[in-house]
Design an enzyme around this catalytic site. Structure first.
Site, mmCIF file in Angstrom:
data_model
loop_
_atom_site.group_PDB
_atom_site.id
_atom_site.type_symbol
_atom_site.label_atom_id
_atom_site.label_comp_id
_atom_site.label_asym_id
_atom_site.label_seq_id
_atom_site.Cartn_x
_atom_site.Cartn_y
_atom_site.Cartn_z
ATOM 1 C CD GLU A 126 -5.338 1.828 2.007
ATOM 2 O OE1 GLU A 126 -4.556 2.190 1.117
ATOM 3 O OE2 GLU A 126 -6.550 1.671 1.831
ATOM 4 N NE ARG A 183 -4.187 -1.622 0.252
ATOM 5 C CZ ARG A 183 -4.240 -2.875 -0.180
ATOM 6 N NH1 ARG A 183 -3.190 -3.408 -0.781
ATOM 7 N NH2 ARG A 183 -5.335 -3.592 -0.028
ATOM 8 C CB SER A 238 -8.696 -1.618 4.186
ATOM 9 O OG SER A 238 -9.016 -2.879 3.685
#
Ligand code: EPU
Length: 346
Positions: free
Chosen positions: A342, A167, A241
């Site tokens: 995130e 990520r 998420s």
């Protein structure tokens, strides 16, 4: 050149959390030339440079009043068939991701099947190196075309130059912040070996009686899992998420797993020169703290997945951010692990 600019634009339709933030000015750019004109007109200069917006599926607009925003709406797809069984599929940054994935599969080019049904636009996919069910965009990405938001010049960055991590990419770090992604090129294959070792995916395929799936069957299984576990942003505001799965050092993981043997943990790919790390499940820890299904006002945690913060209707960006912080504090107190958000916070 005349640019498509709206003053005092409501960004509600532009972010999947469904936050009613306003931009002082919203520019919708549909070509590189328009982006270059925006550079010339100073949109990215000064102390408050314009924010860049793709599909708005990984952004929390905490502030309800934002300055200038540029929506990258460039469209177009090209397939260049190579003579080694691959194709270089290039597409403009504003293309919506999921229809693009299904289109590549329909054309017989495999590789993106595990990444089906992820919301957002193509240009955003390398920024956070989207990943799901055992595959990340970096696995198939060949290069990206970028525009420098200071000079307006375009250039190409190879996959290595994008410096991908979990990520993570150069576009999230200070040295990559001056790039605007305008095009993404992927190397896809005809009849590629599908990857379905991810436990959930394997179970889903087994239950459907499929033992040797093709790429389309993998995509369909991924779509079914996502539809079951993750809320559709069109029905319930969310950004997928909300936290990354933490990467922790091996000794810390061993101690934590001794205390919590049920904590899902996976060995993380080891970067050269770094100690081995373990990826642990943020969802599991949040779940154990009792947050799943929690709701305060219109900000809540999804009933089917503890990692997903949802906006039931009219939550503010601040309420969403406050809930995220409360979850972070709780997990830190109980497990001694910091959860990193995130999505990007504006
Ligand atoms: N789990 C719980 N409680 C829950 C949900 C999950 O305990 O409420 C446990 C499950 O038992 C499972 C583990 O957590 O063993 C992992 O769950 P899941 O397979 O759903 O994956 P995840 O680690 O929570 C990551 C990605 C998702 C991606 C899935 C599938 C991150 C931050 N998230 O989630 O990506 O779809 O794997 O590959 O890495 C996103 O980035 O927005 C996203 C949805």
């Amino acid at each position: 050149m005349l640019l498509n600019v709206r003053r005092e634009a409501c960004l509600l339709p532009y972010n999947t959390l469904g936050l009613a933030a306003h931009a002082e000015a919203l520019l919708e750019a549909s070509s590189i030339e328009q982006l270059q004109e925006a550079v010339k007109q100073g949109w990215f200069a000064g102390p408050d440079p314009a924010y860049l917006l793709g599909g708005g599926s990984n952004i929390v607009m905490r502030s309800s009043k934002l300055g200038r925003v540029v929506k990258v709406g460039l469209l177009g797809r090209v397939i260049e068939v190579l003579d080694d069984g691959h194709a270089l599929v290039r597409a403009a940054a504003g293309e919506p991701w999921h229809p693009f994935v299904m289109w590549t599969l329909g054309q017989g080019w495999d590789g993106l099947e595990n990444l089906a049904l992820i919301p957002g636009t193509l240009g955003a996919t390398p920024v956070q190196n989207i990943g799901a069910y055992g595959v990340e965009i970096k696995d198939v990405l060949d290069h990206v075309k970028v525009m420098d938001r200071i000079t307006g010049q375009t250039t190409t960055l190879t996959r290595d130059e994008c410096a991908f991590g979990y990520r993570d990419s150069i576009f999230k770090r200070p040295q990559g912040q001056h790039w605007v992604i305008v095009e993404v090129a992927m190397r896809l294959k005809r009849g590629a070996e599908p990857r379905y070792a991810y436990a959930d995916l394997q179970t889903e395929l087994n239950q459907a009686g499929i033992t040797a799936p093709n790429a389309l069957e993998v995509a369909q299984a991924v779509i079914r899992i996502r539809q079951r576990k993750l809320p559709d942003p069109a029905q319930l505001g969310n950004v997928g998420s909300f936290f990354k799965n933490p990467l922790i050092d091996q000794p810390e993981a061993t101690a934590l797993l001794r205390k919590y043997p049920k904590l899902p943990a996976w060995p993380a790919p080891q970067a050269a020169g770094f100690a081995p790390q373990v990826k642990i499940s943020a969802a599991w820890m949040i779940d154990q703290c009792g947050w799943k299904g929690y709701r305060k006002g219109d900000a809540g945690v999804h009933t089917q997945h503890a990692l997903v913060i949802v906006n039931h209707a009219k939550a503010s960006g601040q309420q969403i951010a406050d809930l995220a912080q409360a979850i972070q504090r709780d997990v830190e107190q109980r497990f001694g692990v910091h959860l990193e958000a995130e999505p990007v916070i504006w």
